[in-house]
Scaffold this motif. Structure first.
Motif, PDB file in Angstrom:
ATOM      1  N   MET A 154       9.907 -13.954 -14.144  1.00  0.00           N
ATOM      2  CA  MET A 154       9.332 -12.611 -14.134  1.00  0.00           C
ATOM      3  C   MET A 154       8.513 -12.348 -15.388  1.00  0.00           C
ATOM      4  SD  MET A 154       9.983 -11.568 -11.233  1.00  0.00           S
ATOM      5  CE  MET A 154       9.236  -9.975 -11.479  1.00  0.00           C
ATOM      6  N   ILE A 155       9.040 -12.850 -16.531  1.00  0.00           N
ATOM      7  CA  ILE A 155       8.266 -12.697 -17.781  1.00  0.00           C
ATOM      8  C   ILE A 155       6.935 -13.426 -17.658  1.00  0.00           C
ATOM      9  CG2 ILE A 155       8.211 -13.269 -20.222  1.00  0.00           C
ATOM     10  CD1 ILE A 155      11.259 -12.864 -20.270  1.00  0.00           C
ATOM     11  N   ALA A 156       6.986 -14.692 -17.125  1.00  0.00           N
ATOM     12  CA  ALA A 156       5.746 -15.464 -16.935  1.00  0.00           C
ATOM     13  C   ALA A 156       4.807 -14.753 -15.962  1.00  0.00           C
ATOM     14  CB  ALA A 156       6.089 -16.863 -16.425  1.00  0.00           C
ATOM     15  N   GLY A 157       5.386 -14.196 -14.899  1.00  0.00           N
ATOM     16  CA  GLY A 157       4.565 -13.491 -13.926  1.00  0.00           C
ATOM     17  C   GLY A 157       3.877 -12.274 -14.514  1.00  0.00           C
ATOM     18  N   LEU A 158       4.611 -11.525 -15.334  1.00  0.00           N
ATOM     19  CA  LEU A 158       4.012 -10.345 -15.968  1.00  0.00           C
ATOM     20  C   LEU A 158       2.929 -10.732 -16.965  1.00  0.00           C
ATOM     21  CD1 LEU A 158       7.268  -8.210 -16.478  1.00  0.00           C
ATOM     22  CD2 LEU A 158       5.405  -7.767 -14.856  1.00  0.00           C
ATOM     23  N   LEU A 159       3.209 -11.816 -17.724  1.00  0.00           N
ATOM     24  CA  LEU A 159       2.177 -12.295 -18.671  1.00  0.00           C
ATOM     25  C   LEU A 159       0.924 -12.769 -17.928  1.00  0.00           C
ATOM     26  CD1 LEU A 159       4.373 -14.272 -21.246  1.00  0.00           C
ATOM     27  CD2 LEU A 159       3.199 -12.083 -21.603  1.00  0.00           C
ATOM     28  N   TRP A 160       1.146 -13.484 -16.834  1.00  0.00           N
ATOM     29  CA  TRP A 160       0.022 -13.954 -15.992  1.00  0.00           C
ATOM     30  C   TRP A 160      -0.791 -12.772 -15.470  1.00  0.00           C
ATOM     31  CZ3 TRP A 160      -1.941 -18.685 -14.536  1.00  0.00           C
ATOM     32  CH2 TRP A 160      -2.770 -18.698 -13.427  1.00  0.00           C
ATOM     33  N   LEU A 161      -0.090 -11.742 -14.976  1.00  0.00           N
ATOM     34  CA  LEU A 161      -0.767 -10.547 -14.476  1.00  0.00           C
ATOM     35  C   LEU A 161      -1.555  -9.865 -15.577  1.00  0.00           C
ATOM     36  CD1 LEU A 161      -1.246  -8.431 -12.252  1.00  0.00           C
ATOM     37  CD2 LEU A 161       0.903  -7.327 -12.965  1.00  0.00           C
ATOM     38  N   PHE A 162      -0.949  -9.742 -16.746  1.00  0.00           N
ATOM     39  CA  PHE A 162      -1.615  -9.082 -17.866  1.00  0.00           C
ATOM     40  C   PHE A 162      -2.862  -9.867 -18.300  1.00  0.00           C
ATOM     41  CE2 PHE A 162      -2.124  -8.437 -22.480  1.00  0.00           C
ATOM     42  CZ  PHE A 162      -2.355  -7.075 -22.491  1.00  0.00           C
ATOM     43  N   PHE A 163      -2.714 -11.213 -18.357  1.00  0.00           N
ATOM     44  CA  PHE A 163      -3.848 -12.064 -18.758  1.00  0.00           C
ATOM     45  C   PHE A 163      -5.033 -11.888 -17.815  1.00  0.00           C
ATOM     46  CE2 PHE A 163      -6.087 -16.063 -17.943  1.00  0.00           C
ATOM     47  CZ  PHE A 163      -6.690 -16.273 -19.172  1.00  0.00           C
ATOM     48  N   TRP A 164      -4.785 -11.932 -16.496  1.00  0.00           N
ATOM     49  CA  TRP A 164      -5.883 -11.843 -15.537  1.00  0.00           C
ATOM     50  C   TRP A 164      -6.455 -10.433 -15.442  1.00  0.00           C
ATOM     51  CZ3 TRP A 164      -8.895 -15.375 -13.813  1.00  0.00           C
ATOM     52  CH2 TRP A 164      -8.462 -16.700 -13.787  1.00  0.00           C
ATOM     53  N   MET A 165      -5.651  -9.428 -15.744  1.00  0.00           N
ATOM     54  CA  MET A 165      -6.202  -8.074 -15.791  1.00  0.00           C
ATOM     55  C   MET A 165      -7.184  -7.933 -16.951  1.00  0.00           C
ATOM     56  SD  MET A 165      -2.886  -5.689 -14.846  1.00  0.00           S
ATOM     57  CE  MET A 165      -3.792  -4.176 -15.135  1.00  0.00           C
ATOM     58  N   ILE A 166      -6.788  -8.485 -18.132  1.00  0.00           N
ATOM     59  CA  ILE A 166      -7.691  -8.451 -19.293  1.00  0.00           C
ATOM     60  C   ILE A 166      -8.964  -9.234 -19.007  1.00  0.00           C
ATOM     61  CG2 ILE A 166      -7.964  -9.136 -21.702  1.00  0.00           C
ATOM     62  CD1 ILE A 166      -6.190  -6.707 -21.314  1.00  0.00           C
ATOM     63  N   THR A 167      -8.772 -10.447 -18.435  1.00  0.00           N
ATOM     64  CA  THR A 167      -9.945 -11.286 -18.107  1.00  0.00           C
ATOM     65  C   THR A 167     -10.858 -10.588 -17.098  1.00  0.00           C
ATOM     66  OG1 THR A 167      -8.623 -13.281 -18.488  1.00  0.00           O
ATOM     67  CG2 THR A 167     -10.642 -13.533 -17.206  1.00  0.00           C
ATOM     68  N   GLY A 168     -10.277  -9.975 -16.091  1.00  0.00           N
ATOM     69  CA  GLY A 168     -11.064  -9.275 -15.081  1.00  0.00           C
ATOM     70  C   GLY A 168     -11.790  -8.075 -15.651  1.00  0.00           C
ATOM     71  N   PHE A 169     -11.102  -7.370 -16.533  1.00  0.00           N
ATOM     72  CA  PHE A 169     -11.734  -6.207 -17.148  1.00  0.00           C
ATOM     73  C   PHE A 169     -12.938  -6.635 -18.013  1.00  0.00           C
ATOM     74  CE2 PHE A 169     -12.026  -3.044 -20.603  1.00  0.00           C
ATOM     75  CZ  PHE A 169     -12.273  -1.916 -19.844  1.00  0.00           C
ATOM     76  N   SER A 170     -12.757  -7.743 -18.763  1.00  0.00           N
ATOM     77  CA  SER A 170     -13.854  -8.264 -19.586  1.00  0.00           C
ATOM     78  C   SER A 170     -15.027  -8.718 -18.720  1.00  0.00           C
ATOM     79  CB  SER A 170     -13.346  -9.423 -20.442  1.00  0.00           C
ATOM     80  OG  SER A 170     -14.389  -9.979 -21.191  1.00  0.00           O
ATOM     81  N   ALA A 171     -14.693  -9.401 -17.607  1.00  0.00           N
ATOM     82  CA  ALA A 171     -15.744  -9.854 -16.684  1.00  0.00           C
ATOM     83  C   ALA A 171     -16.466  -8.676 -16.049  1.00  0.00           C
ATOM     84  CB  ALA A 171     -15.136 -10.752 -15.606  1.00  0.00           C
ATOM     85  N   SER A 172     -15.715  -7.623 -15.779  1.00  0.00           N
ATOM     86  CA  SER A 172     -16.331  -6.434 -15.187  1.00  0.00           C
ATOM     87  C   SER A 172     -17.314  -5.788 -16.143  1.00  0.00           C
ATOM     88  CB  SER A 172     -15.237  -5.448 -14.797  1.00  0.00           C
ATOM     89  OG  SER A 172     -15.793  -4.264 -14.257  1.00  0.00           O
TER      90      SER A 172
END
Length: 324
Positions: free
Chosen positions: A105-123
């Motif tokens: 769950m910790i890995a999943g939350l970190l993964w989610l947080f990473f891709w949200m940041i990456t997506g926001f930057s790409a946006s």
């Protein structure tokens, strides 16, 4: 033919060659220019760029997928908490479950947080690119409409003067044909050998006679022999590849030929001045007057040349009759 008559004949040849070359070159300048007039430019309207998007949502989707995978792993691990079997590996995992349980769950939350940041930057980057693309498109569109307006103005102006230019071109072509026809009549008298029937040769022979370096065309001391000797020595030029570059060399030893060539260039430039400077303000009335005046002047001279031709022909025929 006596020396005086030969000089008169060569003067006529040089003048007719000059007239013919002038009209021919002026016609070619006009014809080549006219061929490119009245044609619309190939302008392509810029295409509206497609907007880049989906950066944030793509990142969020990747994060959710990763989180879901981690959740499945977490559920599988929890299912092994009370494993009753005798598989050593599974028993070992069940022992460490209290420590491993939170990791998925910790890995999943970190993964989610990473891709949200990456997506926001790409946006943000996509929005910046979209804004730049839109600005470039609007500028390109303005240039396109400006160029199209200029091209329409140019096209309208060219189509308006094209009939006059074509008429002038046709007059110059006709003028060249008439001068060529009269010149061929003079050459048909066979005073000059076919090899030497050109402006450069005729003008050089005339200069020999005027400077009393020769008194006839043929024989040991004739123009033909002197011309060939000076040609081998590189003193004179018989063929032109570039008038403007060779004019200085020609003038040094063939002044008559240089005068004729300069006259051709000068008159041709005068007749085609308007069409050569077509992008500037063009006085079509003046252009028409120049060509018409030249045509009329040369037509009037043709009659005098024709009278002289008949006289020279009769003299040669009479002399031929006596000798036979």
């Amino acid at each position: 033919m006596e020396s005086t008559q030969l000089r008169a004949y060569l003067e006529q040849i040089v003048t007719l060659e000059t007239q013919y070359q002038t009209a021919k070159q002026a016609y070619l300048v006009c014809a080549n220019k006219i061929a490119g007039l009245g044609q619309p430019s190939l302008l392509q309207e810029p295409q509206k760029p497609a907007e880049e998007g989906g950066g944030f949502f793509s990142g969020l989707l990747m994060g959710i997928i990763g989180l879901a995978v981690c959740a499945v792993i977490w559920l599988l691990l929890n299912g092994l908490r009370n494993y009753p079997g005798d598989n050593f590996l599974l028993e070992l995992i069940s022992i460490f479950l209290p420590l491993l349980g939170p990791l998925p769950m910790i890995a999943g939350l970190l993964w989610l947080f990473f891709w949200m940041i990456t997506g926001f930057s790409a946006s943000l980057e996509a929005k910046k690119q979209n804004k730049e693309s839109k600005r470039n498109y609007e500028l390109a569109l303005q240039r396109y409409y400006s160029q199209r307006s200029q091209d329409e103005t140019r096209l309208k102006a060219e189509l308006a003067i094209l009939p006059d230019l074509k008429r002038n071109s046709e007059m110059l072509r006709e003028r060249a044909q008439k001068s060529r026809h009269l010149l061929d009549q003079y050459y048909s008298l066979n005073v000059i050998a076919p090899k030497y029937r050109s402006l450069i040769c005729a003008a050089t022979f005339l200069e020999y006679l005027e400077n009393e370096r020769c008194y006839k065309l043929t024989g040991p001391g004739g123009c033909y022999n002197m011309f060939e000797a000076e040609l081998r020595q590189g003193i004179i030029i018989a063929q032109l590849t570039n008038i403007s570059q060779q004019l200085g060399q020609i003038r040094a030893n063939q002044e008559r030929a240089a005068d004729a060539l300069e006259s051709i260039q000068r008159t041709c430039s005068h007749l085609t001045e308007g069409i050569q400077n077509l992008n500037e303000k063009m006085d079509m009335a003046l252009e028409n007057q120049r060509v018409q005046t030249y045509y009329a002047e040369q037509t009037a001279r043709d009659q005098r040349f024709l009278n002289d031709y008949v006289m020279m022909r009769d003299i040669l025929w009479e002399r031929s009759a006596r000798s036979s």
